[in-house]
Design a protein around this motif. Structure first.
Motif, PDB file in Angstrom:
ATOM      1  N   LEU A 148      -8.916  98.871 -67.405  1.00  0.00           N
ATOM      2  CA  LEU A 148      -9.821  97.772 -67.118  1.00  0.00           C
ATOM      3  C   LEU A 148     -10.560  97.373 -68.377  1.00  0.00           C
ATOM      4  N   SER A 149     -10.542  96.070 -68.672  1.00  0.00           N
ATOM      5  CA  SER A 149     -11.260  95.552 -69.843  1.00  0.00           C
ATOM      6  C   SER A 149     -11.403  94.049 -69.689  1.00  0.00           C
ATOM      7  N   ILE A 150     -12.029  93.420 -70.657  1.00  0.00           N
ATOM      8  CA  ILE A 150     -12.086  91.958 -70.731  1.00  0.00           C
ATOM      9  C   ILE A 150     -11.659  91.585 -72.137  1.00  0.00           C
ATOM     10  N   GLN A 151     -10.759  90.613 -72.263  1.00  0.00           N
ATOM     11  CA  GLN A 151     -10.079  90.373 -73.527  1.00  0.00           C
ATOM     12  C   GLN A 151     -10.907  89.599 -74.541  1.00  0.00           C
ATOM     13  N   GLY A 152     -11.625  88.566 -74.110  1.00  0.00           N
ATOM     14  CA  GLY A 152     -12.371  87.767 -75.074  1.00  0.00           C
ATOM     15  C   GLY A 152     -12.836  86.458 -74.473  1.00  0.00           C
ATOM     16  N   PRO A 153     -13.296  85.519 -75.301  1.00  0.00           N
ATOM     17  CA  PRO A 153     -13.817  84.247 -74.799  1.00  0.00           C
ATOM     18  C   PRO A 153     -12.827  83.528 -73.888  1.00  0.00           C
ATOM     19  N   GLY A 154     -13.337  83.011 -72.776  1.00  0.00           N
ATOM     20  CA  GLY A 154     -12.502  82.314 -71.816  1.00  0.00           C
ATOM     21  C   GLY A 154     -11.798  83.221 -70.837  1.00  0.00           C
ATOM     22  N   LYS A 155     -11.935  84.544 -71.001  1.00  0.00           N
ATOM     23  CA  LYS A 155     -11.280  85.506 -70.124  1.00  0.00           C
ATOM     24  C   LYS A 155     -12.281  86.125 -69.167  1.00  0.00           C
ATOM     25  N   THR A 156     -11.757  86.761 -68.120  1.00  0.00           N
ATOM     26  CA  THR A 156     -12.570  87.503 -67.160  1.00  0.00           C
ATOM     27  C   THR A 156     -12.046  88.936 -67.097  1.00  0.00           C
ATOM     28  N   PRO A 157     -12.806  89.871 -66.509  1.00  0.00           N
ATOM     29  CA  PRO A 157     -12.330  91.257 -66.437  1.00  0.00           C
ATOM     30  C   PRO A 157     -10.976  91.356 -65.736  1.00  0.00           C
ATOM     31  N   GLU A 158     -10.126  92.237 -66.244  1.00  0.00           N
ATOM     32  CA  GLU A 158      -8.792  92.393 -65.666  1.00  0.00           C
ATOM     33  C   GLU A 158      -8.320  93.831 -65.813  1.00  0.00           C
ATOM     34  N   GLN A 199     -13.509  94.794 -60.966  1.00  0.00           N
ATOM     35  CA  GLN A 199     -12.178  94.338 -60.560  1.00  0.00           C
ATOM     36  C   GLN A 199     -12.270  93.043 -59.755  1.00  0.00           C
ATOM     37  N   GLY A 200     -11.531  92.030 -60.187  1.00  0.00           N
ATOM     38  CA  GLY A 200     -11.493  90.764 -59.465  1.00  0.00           C
ATOM     39  C   GLY A 200     -12.709  89.876 -59.651  1.00  0.00           C
ATOM     40  N   LYS A 201     -13.672  90.302 -60.447  1.00  0.00           N
ATOM     41  CA  LYS A 201     -14.879  89.501 -60.656  1.00  0.00           C
ATOM     42  C   LYS A 201     -14.622  88.423 -61.712  1.00  0.00           C
ATOM     43  N   LYS A 202     -15.136  87.250 -61.489  1.00  0.00           N
ATOM     44  CA  LYS A 202     -14.943  86.140 -62.420  1.00  0.00           C
ATOM     45  C   LYS A 202     -16.111  86.041 -63.404  1.00  0.00           C
ATOM     46  N   TYR A 203     -16.501  87.183 -63.939  1.00  0.00           N
ATOM     47  CA  TYR A 203     -17.590  87.190 -64.900  1.00  0.00           C
ATOM     48  C   TYR A 203     -17.115  86.603 -66.229  1.00  0.00           C
ATOM     49  N   ASN A 204     -18.021  85.932 -66.909  1.00  0.00           N
ATOM     50  CA  ASN A 204     -17.714  85.314 -68.191  1.00  0.00           C
ATOM     51  C   ASN A 204     -17.784  86.329 -69.323  1.00  0.00           C
ATOM     52  N   TYR A 205     -17.084  85.998 -70.413  1.00  0.00           N
ATOM     53  CA  TYR A 205     -17.187  86.791 -71.621  1.00  0.00           C
ATOM     54  C   TYR A 205     -18.344  86.259 -72.468  1.00  0.00           C
ATOM     55  N   GLY A 206     -19.202  87.154 -72.898  1.00  0.00           N
ATOM     56  CA  GLY A 206     -20.308  86.764 -73.751  1.00  0.00           C
ATOM     57  C   GLY A 206     -21.048  88.002 -74.230  1.00  0.00           C
ATOM     58  N   ILE A 207     -21.721  87.892 -75.348  1.00  0.00           N
ATOM     59  CA  ILE A 207     -22.429  89.029 -75.937  1.00  0.00           C
ATOM     60  C   ILE A 207     -23.904  88.705 -76.048  1.00  0.00           C
ATOM     61  N   ASN A 208     -24.729  89.550 -75.433  1.00  0.00           N
ATOM     62  CA  ASN A 208     -26.181  89.444 -75.544  1.00  0.00           C
ATOM     63  C   ASN A 208     -26.762  90.851 -75.552  1.00  0.00           C
ATOM     64  N   THR A 209     -28.076  90.955 -75.530  1.00  0.00           N
ATOM     65  CA  THR A 209     -28.711  92.279 -75.565  1.00  0.00           C
ATOM     66  C   THR A 209     -29.109  92.765 -74.172  1.00  0.00           C
ATOM     67  N   LYS A 210     -28.676  92.089 -73.138  1.00  0.00           N
ATOM     68  CA  LYS A 210     -28.972  92.509 -71.758  1.00  0.00           C
ATOM     69  C   LYS A 210     -27.889  93.491 -71.322  1.00  0.00           C
ATOM     70  N   ILE A 211     -28.071  94.749 -71.699  1.00  0.00           N
ATOM     71  CA  ILE A 211     -27.024  95.755 -71.565  1.00  0.00           C
ATOM     72  C   ILE A 211     -26.696  96.081 -70.105  1.00  0.00           C
ATOM     73  N   PHE A 212     -27.617  95.797 -69.176  1.00  0.00           N
ATOM     74  CA  PHE A 212     -27.373  96.139 -67.768  1.00  0.00           C
ATOM     75  C   PHE A 212     -26.816  94.969 -66.952  1.00  0.00           C
ATOM     76  N   GLU A 213     -26.819  93.772 -67.494  1.00  0.00           N
ATOM     77  CA  GLU A 213     -26.269  92.635 -66.763  1.00  0.00           C
ATOM     78  C   GLU A 213     -24.742  92.686 -66.766  1.00  0.00           C
ATOM     79  N   LYS A 214     -24.134  92.149 -65.696  1.00  0.00           N
ATOM     80  CA  LYS A 214     -22.676  92.138 -65.599  1.00  0.00           C
ATOM     81  C   LYS A 214     -22.079  90.785 -65.973  1.00  0.00           C
TER      82      LYS A 214
END
Length: 265
Positions: A148-158, A199-214
């Motif tokens: 399980l990982s997320i690849q990069g910008p424009g991708k979601t977890p897979e 798994q199956g979540k359509k979360y966006n790829y992005g980097i911030n300092t909110k370490i607990f947000e999904k």
């Protein structure tokens, strides 16, 4: 009586399917390890070359091209990968983090370590401009041997298979290192947490300092969160809370450093 026999027949079929599925998974893993895992002399040679490259970098280290880094930073800001919390100084830290270079532990040097649920994968096989490195969490039998990982910008977890992982992140001078946290970190529970929450979540790829947000999220943030929530929250201790979880820094966040069990190439 017929109903009872039907139930027994169904259970027998289900048991056979599960047994054969586990055999197929074990067979595929054996094939994978024989193709990609470095052991014995190949591992020794890889690590000698790695030590040499590190010494060369140290001897010939050049001044940072701050202009190039600034250009990359502004590009990420413009496409929404970084929010306003990510300063240029933070970006420079991320872009210059050295990869982990610790050797495979002695007990796995001659026999490749078979990955287990909750093992951490770190690879140098991808880069996003100045940011190098990628991470994932191995799901083992909990996720049909996927990662399980997320690849990069424009991708979601897979979740992808290990052969797909190596197709994406393997190649000349590319590697994946597998780390196994100690038992106190409940690796299997971490893998299950990652499945339940990503798994199956359509979360966006992005980097911030909110370490607990999904949402948004990024590869090493998913791995860090999985272990934090499964075993190492404040009331337990044992894991460092960073502003940004870097892929290359993941082993160093644990008070008891995970074991490097195998290198794939």
């Amino acid at each position: 009586m017929k109903k009872f026999l039907c139930i027994l027949s169904f259970l027998g079929i289900l048991t056979a399917l599960l047994f054969n599925s586990s055999k197929v998974f074990a067979s595929e893993m054996d094939d994978f390890l024989s193709e990609y895992a470095l052991v014995g002399e190949k591992l020794d040679e890889f690590e000698r070359n790695e030590r040499f490259q590190i010494s060369q970098r140290g001897a010939k280290e050049k001044a940072l091209d701050l202009a190039t880094l600034q250009e990359q930073y502004e590009q990420y800001r413009s496409i929404g990968v970084f929010d306003e919390e990510i300063t240029f100084d933070l970006y420079v830290q991320l872009a210059t983090t050295p990869p982990p270079s610790d050797p495979v532990i002695p007990e796995f040097r001659s026999v490749a370590g078979n990955p287990q649920a909750g093992d951490i994968l770190i690879t140098n096989g991808t880069s996003l401009g100045g940011l190098t490195g990628h991470a994932g969490i191995f799901l083992g039998e909990l996720g049909n041997g996927g990662i399980l990982s997320i690849q990069g910008p424009g991708k979601t977890p897979e979740i992808i298979g290990i052969f797909t992982w190596m197709q994406r992140y393997g190649g000349i001078n590319k590697w994946t290192k597998v780390y196994r946290p100690t038992s106190q970190y409940k690796s299997k529970a971490a893998a299950q947490w990652a499945i339940n929450n990503y798994q199956g979540k359509k979360y966006n790829y992005g980097i911030n300092t909110k370490i607990f947000e999904k949402d948004p999220t990024y590869c090493s943030k998913i791995v860090w969160q999985a272990f934090w929530h499964s075993s190492a929250a404040v009331q337990v201790g044992g894991i460092h809370q960073p502003l940004i979880a870097s892929p290359y820094d993941l082993p160093g966040y644990f008070d008891k450093k995970p074991s490097h069990i195998v290198t794939w190439q």
